[in-house]
Design a protein around this motif. Sequence first.
Motif, PDB file in Angstrom:
ATOM      1  N   PHE A 221      -8.697   0.886 -14.839  1.00  0.00           N
ATOM      2  CA  PHE A 221      -8.716   2.330 -15.112  1.00  0.00           C
ATOM      3  C   PHE A 221      -8.829   3.160 -13.839  1.00  0.00           C
ATOM      4  CE2 PHE A 221     -10.428   2.002 -19.738  1.00  0.00           C
ATOM      5  CZ  PHE A 221      -9.120   1.930 -20.202  1.00  0.00           C
ATOM      6  N   GLU A 222      -9.629   2.682 -12.877  1.00  0.00           N
ATOM      7  CA  GLU A 222      -9.818   3.447 -11.645  1.00  0.00           C
ATOM      8  C   GLU A 222      -8.487   3.717 -10.932  1.00  0.00           C
ATOM      9  OE1 GLU A 222     -13.651   1.009 -12.138  1.00  0.00           O
ATOM     10  OE2 GLU A 222     -11.505   0.787 -12.567  1.00  0.00           O
ATOM     11  N   VAL A 223      -7.572   2.757 -11.035  1.00  0.00           N
ATOM     12  CA  VAL A 223      -6.264   2.896 -10.382  1.00  0.00           C
ATOM     13  C   VAL A 223      -5.444   3.987 -11.066  1.00  0.00           C
ATOM     14  CG1 VAL A 223      -4.080   1.718  -9.930  1.00  0.00           C
ATOM     15  CG2 VAL A 223      -6.235   0.531  -9.516  1.00  0.00           C
ATOM     16  N   GLY A 224      -5.455   4.000 -12.396  1.00  0.00           N
ATOM     17  CA  GLY A 224      -4.738   5.048 -13.116  1.00  0.00           C
ATOM     18  C   GLY A 224      -5.273   6.430 -12.794  1.00  0.00           C
ATOM     19  N   ASP A 225      -6.596   6.546 -12.738  1.00  0.00           N
ATOM     20  CA  ASP A 225      -7.198   7.840 -12.397  1.00  0.00           C
ATOM     21  C   ASP A 225      -6.814   8.272 -10.982  1.00  0.00           C
ATOM     22  OD1 ASP A 225      -8.419   7.971 -14.878  1.00  0.00           O
ATOM     23  OD2 ASP A 225     -10.302   7.084 -14.171  1.00  0.00           O
ATOM     24  N   TYR A 226      -6.823   7.310 -10.061  1.00  0.00           N
ATOM     25  CA  TYR A 226      -6.459   7.602  -8.668  1.00  0.00           C
ATOM     26  C   TYR A 226      -5.023   8.114  -8.591  1.00  0.00           C
ATOM     27  CZ  TYR A 226      -5.710   6.833  -3.645  1.00  0.00           C
ATOM     28  OH  TYR A 226      -5.414   6.997  -2.318  1.00  0.00           O
ATOM     29  N   LEU A 227      -4.119   7.413  -9.259  1.00  0.00           N
ATOM     30  CA  LEU A 227      -2.711   7.821  -9.250  1.00  0.00           C
ATOM     31  C   LEU A 227      -2.523   9.209  -9.850  1.00  0.00           C
ATOM     32  CD1 LEU A 227      -0.443   4.798 -10.304  1.00  0.00           C
ATOM     33  CD2 LEU A 227      -0.231   6.223  -8.263  1.00  0.00           C
ATOM     34  N   HIS A 228      -3.139   9.413 -11.002  1.00  0.00           N
ATOM     35  CA  HIS A 228      -2.978  10.688 -11.705  1.00  0.00           C
ATOM     36  C   HIS A 228      -3.472  11.854 -10.861  1.00  0.00           C
ATOM     37  CE1 HIS A 228      -2.628  13.608 -14.805  1.00  0.00           C
ATOM     38  NE2 HIS A 228      -3.906  13.635 -15.129  1.00  0.00           N
TER      39      HIS A 228
ATOM     40  N   ASP B 272       0.863  -1.183   0.000  1.00  0.00           N
ATOM     41  CA  ASP B 272       0.000   0.000   0.000  1.00  0.00           C
ATOM     42  C   ASP B 272       0.900   1.234   0.000  1.00  0.00           C
ATOM     43  OD1 ASP B 272      -1.858   1.981   0.270  1.00  0.00           O
ATOM     44  OD2 ASP B 272      -2.895   1.086   1.993  1.00  0.00           O
ATOM     45  N   CYS B 273       1.044   1.831  -1.162  1.00  0.00           N
ATOM     46  CA  CYS B 273       1.930   2.988  -1.323  1.00  0.00           C
ATOM     47  C   CYS B 273       1.159   4.306  -1.382  1.00  0.00           C
ATOM     48  CB  CYS B 273       2.765   2.834  -2.598  1.00  0.00           C
ATOM     49  SG  CYS B 273       3.885   1.431  -2.583  1.00  0.00           S
ATOM     50  N   ARG B 274      -0.117   4.269  -1.055  1.00  0.00           N
ATOM     51  CA  ARG B 274      -0.942   5.479  -1.209  1.00  0.00           C
ATOM     52  C   ARG B 274      -0.430   6.636  -0.358  1.00  0.00           C
ATOM     53  NH1 ARG B 274      -6.760   3.173   0.088  1.00  0.00           N
ATOM     54  NH2 ARG B 274      -5.460   2.158   1.698  1.00  0.00           N
ATOM     55  N   ALA B 275       0.032   6.345   0.845  1.00  0.00           N
ATOM     56  CA  ALA B 275       0.493   7.428   1.725  1.00  0.00           C
ATOM     57  C   ALA B 275       1.770   8.079   1.221  1.00  0.00           C
ATOM     58  CB  ALA B 275       0.715   6.882   3.138  1.00  0.00           C
ATOM     59  N   SER B 276       2.497   7.390   0.353  1.00  0.00           N
ATOM     60  CA  SER B 276       3.758   7.935  -0.169  1.00  0.00           C
ATOM     61  C   SER B 276       3.558   8.835  -1.384  1.00  0.00           C
ATOM     62  CB  SER B 276       4.714   6.791  -0.540  1.00  0.00           C
ATOM     63  OG  SER B 276       5.040   6.014   0.585  1.00  0.00           O
ATOM     64  N   LEU B 277       2.394   8.768  -2.009  1.00  0.00           N
ATOM     65  CA  LEU B 277       2.176   9.509  -3.255  1.00  0.00           C
ATOM     66  C   LEU B 277       2.429  11.018  -3.111  1.00  0.00           C
ATOM     67  CD1 LEU B 277      -1.005   7.680  -4.638  1.00  0.00           C
ATOM     68  CD2 LEU B 277       1.392   7.269  -5.209  1.00  0.00           C
TER      69      LEU B 277
ATOM     70  N   SER C 212       2.170  14.554 -12.868  1.00  0.00           N
ATOM     71  CA  SER C 212       1.952  13.294 -13.591  1.00  0.00           C
ATOM     72  C   SER C 212       1.143  13.529 -14.860  1.00  0.00           C
ATOM     73  CB  SER C 212       1.233  12.279 -12.702  1.00  0.00           C
ATOM     74  OG  SER C 212      -0.075  12.705 -12.380  1.00  0.00           O
ATOM     75  N   TRP C 213       1.349  12.638 -15.830  1.00  0.00           N
ATOM     76  CA  TRP C 213       0.638  12.665 -17.106  1.00  0.00           C
ATOM     77  C   TRP C 213       0.076  11.270 -17.332  1.00  0.00           C
ATOM     78  CZ3 TRP C 213      -0.051  16.660 -20.710  1.00  0.00           C
ATOM     79  CH2 TRP C 213      -0.565  16.286 -21.964  1.00  0.00           C
ATOM     80  N   LEU C 214      -1.214  11.181 -17.636  1.00  0.00           N
ATOM     81  CA  LEU C 214      -1.870   9.887 -17.823  1.00  0.00           C
ATOM     82  C   LEU C 214      -2.168   9.656 -19.295  1.00  0.00           C
ATOM     83  CD1 LEU C 214      -3.375   7.337 -16.743  1.00  0.00           C
ATOM     84  CD2 LEU C 214      -5.397   8.788 -16.484  1.00  0.00           C
ATOM     85  N   GLU C 215      -1.757   8.498 -19.805  1.00  0.00           N
ATOM     86  CA  GLU C 215      -2.063   8.094 -21.178  1.00  0.00           C
ATOM     87  C   GLU C 215      -2.809   6.768 -21.152  1.00  0.00           C
ATOM     88  OE1 GLU C 215      -1.750   9.295 -24.145  1.00  0.00           O
ATOM     89  OE2 GLU C 215      -0.211  10.885 -24.083  1.00  0.00           O
ATOM     90  N   ARG C 216      -3.975   6.740 -21.784  1.00  0.00           N
ATOM     91  CA  ARG C 216      -4.719   5.499 -21.959  1.00  0.00           C
ATOM     92  C   ARG C 216      -4.263   4.834 -23.259  1.00  0.00           C
ATOM     93  NH1 ARG C 216      -9.764   6.194 -19.103  1.00  0.00           N
ATOM     94  NH2 ARG C 216      -9.121   6.296 -16.912  1.00  0.00           N
ATOM     95  N   MET C 217      -3.887   3.574 -23.167  1.00  0.00           N
ATOM     96  CA  MET C 217      -3.352   2.860 -24.325  1.00  0.00           C
ATOM     97  C   MET C 217      -4.428   2.015 -25.000  1.00  0.00           C
ATOM     98  SD  MET C 217       0.301   1.569 -22.684  1.00  0.00           S
ATOM     99  CE  MET C 217       0.954   1.087 -24.287  1.00  0.00           C
ATOM    100  N   THR C 218      -4.218   1.728 -26.271  1.00  0.00           N
ATOM    101  CA  THR C 218      -5.087   0.762 -26.949  1.00  0.00           C
ATOM    102  C   THR C 218      -4.630  -0.661 -26.647  1.00  0.00           C
ATOM    103  OG1 THR C 218      -3.749   0.855 -28.972  1.00  0.00           O
ATOM    104  CG2 THR C 218      -5.610   2.375 -28.810  1.00  0.00           C
TER     105      THR C 218
END
Length: 268
Positions: free
Chosen positions: A224-231, A199-204, A237-243
């Motif tokens: 996807f929810e995880v990527g949105d949370y991180l971003h 659980d690395c959330r506190a380090s973000l 940070s920059w988020l890219e959704r891949m095909t």
Amino acid sequence: MNIDVLARNNVNVFGSGSQTIVFAHGFGCDQEMWRLMVPGFVDHYRIVLFDYVGSGQSRIGDYDAAKYNSLHGYAQDVLDVMETLELRDAIFVGHSVSSMIGMLASIRDPKFFDRIVMLGPSPRYMNDPPAYYGGFDKQDIDELLTMMQLNFVGWASYLAPIVMQNADRKELTEELERSFCSRDPHIARQFAEVTFRSDCRASLPQATVPSLILQCADDSISPFEVGDYLHARLQNSWLERMTARGHYPHLSHPEETTRLIKSYLARA
């Protein structure tokens, strides 16, 4: 140069360029997983590949169950490699759990890092309702770890197609299954437990190095929810959704992965 570190982690350095890219493999894999990506960068960057202790051609005798009982032990190895090679302002490309390992290392010593590329990252794999969705219930992770302990080969053949998500390319699933099976079962299980219970959330909020989050479609490990949370919580940070589908785009879609990383680095 500390030969012990280079031998311990089977470090390989090649390529040309004033800036270095360090490629860090994920759980159950080794540096060979980057072979389709390296040609896209080798002419303009110095390339560093390595294996975590217990993976690939690392020196398995250096495995310390106490040290590697948290991601911080792996982060220390990353810092050891970078210090030994006298790197500064490197680009760190981490797949899966290595994204967080690289982030933790950058918090401890940011001088080594210019950019971090996170490929299928997750700060926590286990759901923490109602505020956080990581993709796995606690029971899911408990059952996965039990399966690893009772039937390691069966676990590998079960998990590989689920995480690869490229059913029409069986050779990719077979390669991943072979990679899983080549690990020492006891080390692999501890790495899996450390990974899936992390659980690395506190380090973000402590992370300051700019990062690219590459989010795959149909990724059972990092939805996807995880990527949105991180971003939302990683500054710069920059988020890219891949095909690309699945959790291993550097194997299944190396061209798209390379293109998106190059585009990000050009903007940076």
